[in-house]
Design a protein around this motif. Structure first.
Motif, PDB file in Angstrom:
ATOM      1  N   GLU A 233    -107.553   9.469  63.086  1.00 55.62           N
ATOM      2  CA  GLU A 233    -109.007   9.594  63.101  1.00 55.62           C
ATOM      3  C   GLU A 233    -109.498  11.035  63.191  1.00 55.62           C
ATOM      4  O   GLU A 233    -110.616  11.338  62.787  1.00 55.62           O
ATOM      5  CB  GLU A 233    -109.583   8.779  64.265  1.00 55.62           C
ATOM      6  CG  GLU A 233    -109.480   7.275  64.045  1.00 55.62           C
ATOM      7  CD  GLU A 233    -110.096   6.834  62.724  1.00 55.62           C
ATOM      8  OE1 GLU A 233    -111.278   7.129  62.483  1.00 55.62           O
ATOM      9  OE2 GLU A 233    -109.379   6.205  61.924  1.00 55.62           O
ATOM     10  N   ASP A 234    -108.684  11.940  63.739  1.00 54.98           N
ATOM     11  CA  ASP A 234    -109.125  13.330  63.837  1.00 54.98           C
ATOM     12  C   ASP A 234    -107.918  14.259  63.916  1.00 54.98           C
ATOM     13  O   ASP A 234    -106.780  13.814  64.098  1.00 54.98           O
ATOM     14  CB  ASP A 234    -110.052  13.550  65.047  1.00 54.98           C
ATOM     15  CG  ASP A 234    -109.451  13.088  66.361  1.00 54.98           C
ATOM     16  OD1 ASP A 234    -108.257  13.347  66.592  1.00 54.98           O
ATOM     17  OD2 ASP A 234    -110.177  12.462  67.157  1.00 54.98           O
ATOM     18  N   ALA A 255    -113.410  11.164  46.652  1.00 56.07           N
ATOM     19  CA  ALA A 255    -114.552  11.098  47.580  1.00 56.07           C
ATOM     20  C   ALA A 255    -115.119   9.690  47.670  1.00 56.07           C
ATOM     21  O   ALA A 255    -115.759   9.330  48.670  1.00 56.07           O
ATOM     22  CB  ALA A 255    -115.643  12.074  47.136  1.00 56.07           C
ATOM     23  N   HIS A 259    -113.290   5.511  53.560  1.00 55.91           N
ATOM     24  CA  HIS A 259    -112.517   6.178  54.603  1.00 55.91           C
ATOM     25  C   HIS A 259    -112.513   5.329  55.864  1.00 55.91           C
ATOM     26  O   HIS A 259    -113.142   5.648  56.872  1.00 55.91           O
ATOM     27  CB  HIS A 259    -113.077   7.573  54.852  1.00 55.91           C
ATOM     28  CG  HIS A 259    -112.792   8.508  53.717  1.00 55.91           C
ATOM     29  ND1 HIS A 259    -113.722   8.801  52.749  1.00 55.91           N
ATOM     30  CD2 HIS A 259    -111.665   9.177  53.383  1.00 55.91           C
ATOM     31  CE1 HIS A 259    -113.184   9.625  51.860  1.00 55.91           C
ATOM     32  NE2 HIS A 259    -111.941   9.863  52.226  1.00 55.91           N
ATOM     33  N   THR A 274    -110.543   8.482  58.838  1.00 52.53           N
ATOM     34  CA  THR A 274    -111.564   9.514  58.663  1.00 52.53           C
ATOM     35  C   THR A 274    -111.272  10.447  57.498  1.00 52.53           C
ATOM     36  O   THR A 274    -110.135  10.877  57.293  1.00 52.53           O
ATOM     37  CB  THR A 274    -111.669  10.357  59.953  1.00 52.53           C
ATOM     38  OG1 THR A 274    -111.798   9.483  61.065  1.00 52.53           O
ATOM     39  CG2 THR A 274    -112.867  11.290  59.903  1.00 52.53           C
ATOM     40  N   ASP A 275    -112.307  10.788  56.765  1.00 53.39           N
ATOM     41  CA  ASP A 275    -112.220  11.779  55.699  1.00 53.39           C
ATOM     42  C   ASP A 275    -111.879  13.135  56.326  1.00 53.39           C
ATOM     43  O   ASP A 275    -112.606  13.618  57.198  1.00 53.39           O
ATOM     44  CB  ASP A 275    -113.573  11.857  54.994  1.00 53.39           C
ATOM     45  CG  ASP A 275    -113.566  12.739  53.766  1.00 53.39           C
ATOM     46  OD1 ASP A 275    -112.627  13.536  53.608  1.00 53.39           O
ATOM     47  OD2 ASP A 275    -114.521  12.648  52.973  1.00 53.39           O
ATOM     48  N   ALA A 278    -114.652  15.664  56.712  1.00 51.08           N
ATOM     49  CA  ALA A 278    -115.797  15.311  57.557  1.00 51.08           C
ATOM     50  C   ALA A 278    -115.769  16.155  58.832  1.00 51.08           C
ATOM     51  O   ALA A 278    -114.693  16.439  59.377  1.00 51.08           O
ATOM     52  CB  ALA A 278    -115.773  13.831  57.910  1.00 51.08           C
ATOM     53  N   ALA A 279    -116.941  16.519  59.305  1.00 50.03           N
ATOM     54  CA  ALA A 279    -117.025  17.363  60.494  1.00 50.03           C
ATOM     55  C   ALA A 279    -116.330  16.719  61.683  1.00 50.03           C
ATOM     56  O   ALA A 279    -115.670  17.398  62.477  1.00 50.03           O
ATOM     57  CB  ALA A 279    -118.490  17.661  60.817  1.00 50.03           C
ATOM     58  N   ARG A 280    -116.436  15.391  61.808  1.00 49.61           N
ATOM     59  CA  ARG A 280    -115.865  14.744  62.982  1.00 49.61           C
ATOM     60  C   ARG A 280    -114.337  14.717  62.959  1.00 49.61           C
ATOM     61  O   ARG A 280    -113.712  14.455  63.992  1.00 49.61           O
ATOM     62  CB  ARG A 280    -116.426  13.325  63.141  1.00 49.61           C
ATOM     63  CG  ARG A 280    -116.032  12.329  62.070  1.00 49.61           C
ATOM     64  CD  ARG A 280    -116.851  11.041  62.238  1.00 49.61           C
ATOM     65  NE  ARG A 280    -116.562  10.049  61.238  1.00 49.61           N
ATOM     66  CZ  ARG A 280    -115.663   9.081  61.377  1.00 49.61           C
ATOM     67  NH1 ARG A 280    -114.968   9.005  62.492  1.00 49.61           N
ATOM     68  NH2 ARG A 280    -115.470   8.193  60.421  1.00 49.61           N
ATOM     69  N   PHE A 281    -113.716  14.979  61.807  1.00 55.20           N
ATOM     70  CA  PHE A 281    -112.254  15.048  61.777  1.00 55.20           C
ATOM     71  C   PHE A 281    -111.763  16.294  62.515  1.00 55.20           C
ATOM     72  O   PHE A 281    -110.741  16.262  63.197  1.00 55.20           O
ATOM     73  CB  PHE A 281    -111.739  15.048  60.336  1.00 55.20           C
ATOM     74  CG  PHE A 281    -110.236  15.002  60.255  1.00 55.20           C
ATOM     75  CD1 PHE A 281    -109.558  13.803  60.386  1.00 55.20           C
ATOM     76  CD2 PHE A 281    -109.491  16.161  60.064  1.00 55.20           C
ATOM     77  CE1 PHE A 281    -108.165  13.756  60.332  1.00 55.20           C
ATOM     78  CE2 PHE A 281    -108.106  16.130  59.996  1.00 55.20           C
ATOM     79  CZ  PHE A 281    -107.439  14.914  60.133  1.00 55.20           C
TER      80      PHE A 281
END
Length: 321
Positions: A233-234, A255, A259, A274-275, A278-281
């Motif tokens: 997830e990250d 894209a 995800h 998670t992509d 992506a910022a949260r990754f």
């Protein structure tokens, strides 16, 4: 609550993709020629030294193994495979290892490993094998040119790459098999070139392989590009000291891949979460330009320039947290 309908739509899309692949696999598999036989390669011990004197015999043994696999392909009547292998054995090509069995495994060096201060390991994604190797070699040559003096590229075709249209490309199973082998290669490179900077450049499904090998890796950088997700997830979940980068070309169809990671009845988990851009990754994101899924290492591209900068330890143009 508002996010639930969206997640349900994503799950339905993923299930539809799985059904499509399940139907397509028998058809595409039936159309494929039988696996091309090849003799067992010469047993080679681990890489222990990277001097020219130590590397030359290893390259020579691998060339002999390639020639033997070429003869087996000719005897089998697969002229396409035989032609591919003739190119592999051309003067000036350098293979640390080669095994023509089960679709083929190889590690080719583009550049001078004995003098390398920067080593980029290319980890390819789905649908790559001995018969579809030309583009990979072209890309490695472009990257080597961008790295300049002191740079070398190792093309790692070290696992059973899943077919582009298959159920295997939706799970981490092949990546789980491949991860220890990739980690062993990086450990070997670190042992013989301890002062060199080593970067894993991981394309598409190859990013899943790299993520599975990330914990404890001796690499300095992990770079995910054209990635469907990496199975966690990250970035923190990778448990790696390597610097983690991610990029995606603005024309890349990946894209549109959902995800998510979904556990289905009677099947392994499907999807990769998670992509990575992506910022949260939590990866550092670099500008990968406007290209499509197969364009990241095209000569003159922004993505090639930035991948080379990361491999060299420089900051890419257009990076962000």
């Amino acid at each position: 609550m508002a996010d639930r309908p969206r997640r349900r739509r994503i799950r339905r899309t993923l299930l539809a993709a799985l059904v499509t692949f399940a139907v397509a696999v028998p058809v595409s598999g039936a159309a494929r020629p039988a696996a091309v036989p090849a003799p067992a390669p010469t047993a080679l011990g681990p890489l222990r030294e990277a001097s020219p004197a130590a590397l030359a015999p290893r390259y020579a043994v691998s060339r002999q193994d390639i020639r033997a696999a070429e003869r087996a392909a000719e005897d089998h009547g697969d002229l396409r495979r035989a032609a591919s292998l003739r190119e592999f054995a051309a003067p000036g090509r350098r293979f640390l290892s080669f095994d023509g069995r089960d679709g083929g495994r190889s590690v080719e060096v583009v550049g001078d490993l004995a003098a390398a201060r920067r080593i980029a390991v290319l980890v390819p994604g789905a649908g790559v094998g001995l018969d579809a190797y030309g583009r990979l070699r072209r890309d490695a040559s472009a990257l080597r040119g961008e790295l300049g003096a002191g740079g070398a590229v190792a093309i790692w075709l070290g696992y059973r790459s899943p077919a582009t249209v298959s159920t295997a490309v939706l799970t981490t199973e092949r990546a789980d098999e491949a991860a220890p082998l990739l980690r062993a290669l990086v450990d070997g490179l670190r042992a013989v070139r301890p002062a060199a900077r080593i970067s894993l450049l991981c394309h598409s499904y190859g990013s899943v392989v790299c993520a599975r090998s990330a914990s404890g890796t001796a690499a300095d950088a992990l770079v995910f590009y054209g990635s469907p997700g990496v199975g966690v997830e990250d970035a923190e979940a990778l448990r790696t000291r390597a610097r983690v980068w991610a990029g995606r070309g603005r024309g890349d169809w990946i894209a549109r891949v959902p995800h998510v990671r979904v556990r289905l009845p009677l099947l392994a988990a499907v999807g990769f979460g998670t992509d990575p851009v992506a910022a949260r990754f939590g990866a550092e994101v670099f500008d990968a330009g406007n290209g499509g899924h197969s364009d990241y290492l095209l000569r003159g591209s922004r993505s090639l320039a930035n991948l080379a900068r990361i491999a060299a330890g420089a900051e890419p143009v257009g990076a962000s947290r």
